[in-house]
Write an enzyme that holds these catalytic residues in place. Sequence first.
Site, PDB file in Angstrom:
ATOM      1  CB  SER A  30      -0.882   0.038   1.252  1.00 59.85           C
ATOM      2  OG  SER A  30      -1.832  -0.986   1.204  1.00 59.85           O
ATOM      3  NE  ARG A  34      -2.528   4.939   0.400  1.00 57.14           N
ATOM      4  CZ  ARG A  34      -3.171   3.787   0.194  1.00 57.14           C
ATOM      5  NH1 ARG A  34      -2.505   2.728  -0.246  1.00 57.14           N
ATOM      6  NH2 ARG A  34      -4.462   3.675   0.405  1.00 57.14           N
ATOM      7  N   GLY A 101      -6.785  -3.287  -7.031  1.00 54.72           N
ATOM      8  CA  GLY A 101      -7.853  -2.355  -6.664  1.00 54.72           C
ATOM      9  C   GLY A 101      -7.291  -1.016  -6.212  1.00 54.72           C
ATOM     10  NE  ARG A 129     -11.604  -5.952  -5.574  1.00 58.31           N
ATOM     11  CZ  ARG A 129     -10.467  -5.681  -4.940  1.00 58.31           C
ATOM     12  NH1 ARG A 129      -9.312  -5.942  -5.533  1.00 58.31           N
ATOM     13  NH2 ARG A 129     -10.483  -5.177  -3.735  1.00 58.31           N
ATOM     14  CB  SER A 174     -12.823   1.766   1.497  1.00 62.10           C
ATOM     15  OG  SER A 174     -11.905   1.762   0.427  1.00 62.10           O
ATOM     16  CD  GLN A 176      -8.406  -0.400  -2.471  1.00 66.58           C
ATOM     17  OE1 GLN A 176      -9.475  -0.573  -3.052  1.00 66.58           O
ATOM     18  NE2 GLN A 176      -7.471  -1.321  -2.422  1.00 66.58           N
ATOM     19  CG  ASP A 321      -5.784  -6.398   3.077  1.00 67.25           C
ATOM     20  OD1 ASP A 321      -6.908  -6.504   2.545  1.00 67.25           O
ATOM     21  OD2 ASP A 321      -4.985  -5.490   2.785  1.00 67.25           O
ATOM     22  NE  ARG A 352      -8.800 -12.049   0.226  1.00 65.80           N
ATOM     23  CZ  ARG A 352      -8.126 -10.900   0.197  1.00 65.80           C
ATOM     24  NH1 ARG A 352      -8.150 -10.099   1.242  1.00 65.80           N
ATOM     25  NH2 ARG A 352      -7.442 -10.555  -0.867  1.00 65.80           N
ATOM     26  NE  ARG A 394      -4.253  -9.304   1.250  1.00 68.85           N
ATOM     27  CZ  ARG A 394      -3.035  -8.755   1.261  1.00 68.85           C
ATOM     28  NH1 ARG A 394      -2.014  -9.423   1.753  1.00 68.85           N
ATOM     29  NH2 ARG A 394      -2.830  -7.542   0.799  1.00 68.85           N
TER      30      ARG A 394
HETATM   31  C1  S3P Z   1      -5.727  -0.988   0.604  1.00 70.98           C
HETATM   32  C2  S3P Z   1      -6.905  -0.890   1.290  1.00 70.98           C
HETATM   33  C3  S3P Z   1      -7.766  -2.032   1.606  1.00 70.98           C
HETATM   34  C4  S3P Z   1      -7.046  -3.357   1.406  1.00 70.98           C
HETATM   35  C5  S3P Z   1      -6.206  -3.407   0.172  1.00 70.98           C
HETATM   36  C6  S3P Z   1      -5.187  -2.276   0.160  1.00 70.98           C
HETATM   37  C7  S3P Z   1      -4.984   0.258   0.304  1.00 70.98           C
HETATM   38  O1  S3P Z   1      -8.904  -1.962   0.778  1.00 70.98           O
HETATM   39  O2  S3P Z   1      -7.970  -4.420   1.396  1.00 70.98           O
HETATM   40  O3  S3P Z   1      -5.529  -4.642   0.103  1.00 70.98           O
HETATM   41  O4  S3P Z   1      -3.819   0.192  -0.114  1.00 70.98           O
HETATM   42  O5  S3P Z   1      -5.576   1.330   0.458  1.00 70.98           O
HETATM   43  P1  S3P Z   1     -10.138  -1.026   1.186  1.00 70.98           P
HETATM   44  O6  S3P Z   1      -9.550   0.308   1.416  1.00 70.98           O
HETATM   45  O7  S3P Z   1     -11.075  -0.998   0.026  1.00 70.98           O
HETATM   46  O8  S3P Z   1     -10.713  -1.680   2.397  1.00 70.98           O
END
Ligand code: S3P
Length: 434
Positions: A30, A34, A101, A129, A174, A176, A321, A352, A394
């Site tokens: 993550s 970023r 994602g 998704r 979330s 993300q 996760d 999952r 995972r």
């Molecule tokens: C992540 C946020 C999580 C996580 C993903 C990585 C990120 O998803 O499940 O593996 O890097 O921001 P959500 O933010 O949708 O929960």
Amino acid sequence: MIDAPAPPGARVVQPARRLRGEFTVPGDKSITQRGLLLGAQASGRTRLRNPGLGADTRASAALVQALGAEVSIDTDELRVTGLGLHGLREPADVLDCGNSGTTMRLAGGLLAGRPLHAVLTGDDSLRTRPMKRIVRPLRALGARIHGRAYGTYAPLAIAPSRLRGAELDIRVASAQVKSAVILAALRANGPTVLRQPAPSRDHTERILTAQGAALHTTAREIRCEPADDLQAFDLDVPGDISSAAFWIAAAVLPPPPHGTIRNLGHHPRPTRLHHAHPNMGADIETHVETTDPEPAGTVIARSSDLRAITAGGHLIPRLIDEASLLALLATRAHGESRIADAQELRVKESDRLHTTERALSALGLELEAEPDGFIIAGGARAGGGTVDAAGDHRIAMLAAVAAVSGTGPVTIHGAEAVDVSYPTFWDDLARLAE
Ligand code: S3P
């Protein structure tokens, strides 16, 4: 220990007599992603030391390259030369986010409201998704963004527009979604206030603050001022706690093992497995060695006698996760456990809740997927069997941990899925298991 031969594309993992070792996991996925996306819109050169270099982070790297940023990748350092906040170029082709994602959702925010046309797509899993969760708030900021089924699924098409500041409630906790909104809000014509149902990982806020952005954060609300420019930055990427969680879980599950995992991300909010469940009685010591810009340290995990747990509420976004691993730990605990409020697991790289139930049931463990979690019978140890990773990194790693701590060989189909986040997983497993 890993035995050959296995069917093509599969791995056979044997129970370990002992699990012992000390190692560093690859850099946090993550944070690396970023680093790439935020570095691309900074002025100057950003350096990420100890980056995670799985398929997901490579998808982020390819995306920012297609937008004109220069990226160079070595094993222990990744450099991005950014184009400034308003400098990203219109891509010449569709942007392929692969299985990631994070790449797609953050790129949605990165590209919205710029004078360019871009299309984001991904693999079969990513195209199923949910994307409405970013489409809706980005539209509220004035973005022109469309997707299949009225904005529900990728491919997403982004057209030129200008953004305005707004007050927004996002519906899912979330990181993300939150990050997509913040990335767009930096280029709006006024402040944006974002309310979230519960805190989620805050890597975006930390990096942006280090870059000079004005973000004011409370538990429920983030206020983001428009930015003129963002500075490049140097970042030591801590080890990926979500990857380390597999070894922590393996170490906690008997037979008596002992493991040390150095330099893993140790984050107060995405607390993750290791101290989310002191109630479970897991013997896990954490030592925070640095906090800036991201907390990092060492974890020592030992074989433990586990108690059943009930987990839900605001804890879940913090360890989303790791929830499947928590379910595996619960199969060994004394008593019946319940994990609730985890319906987000249905929309990860696989459903999952379903794939975890299927994988662990195939090894003789008793757990039942509920609409929002699991009910798990404790006191059992995984047997041998066959697990399909279902294209989910995972799930492949979960099956491997169940196998090393179990009683019989486990054949894992689609084992290569680990490349998404942890390409050296099988080598590390071989090093750790006796
Ligand atoms: C992540 C946020 C999580 C996580 C993903 C990585 C990120 O998803 O499940 O593996 O890097 O921001 P959500 O933010 O949708 O929960």
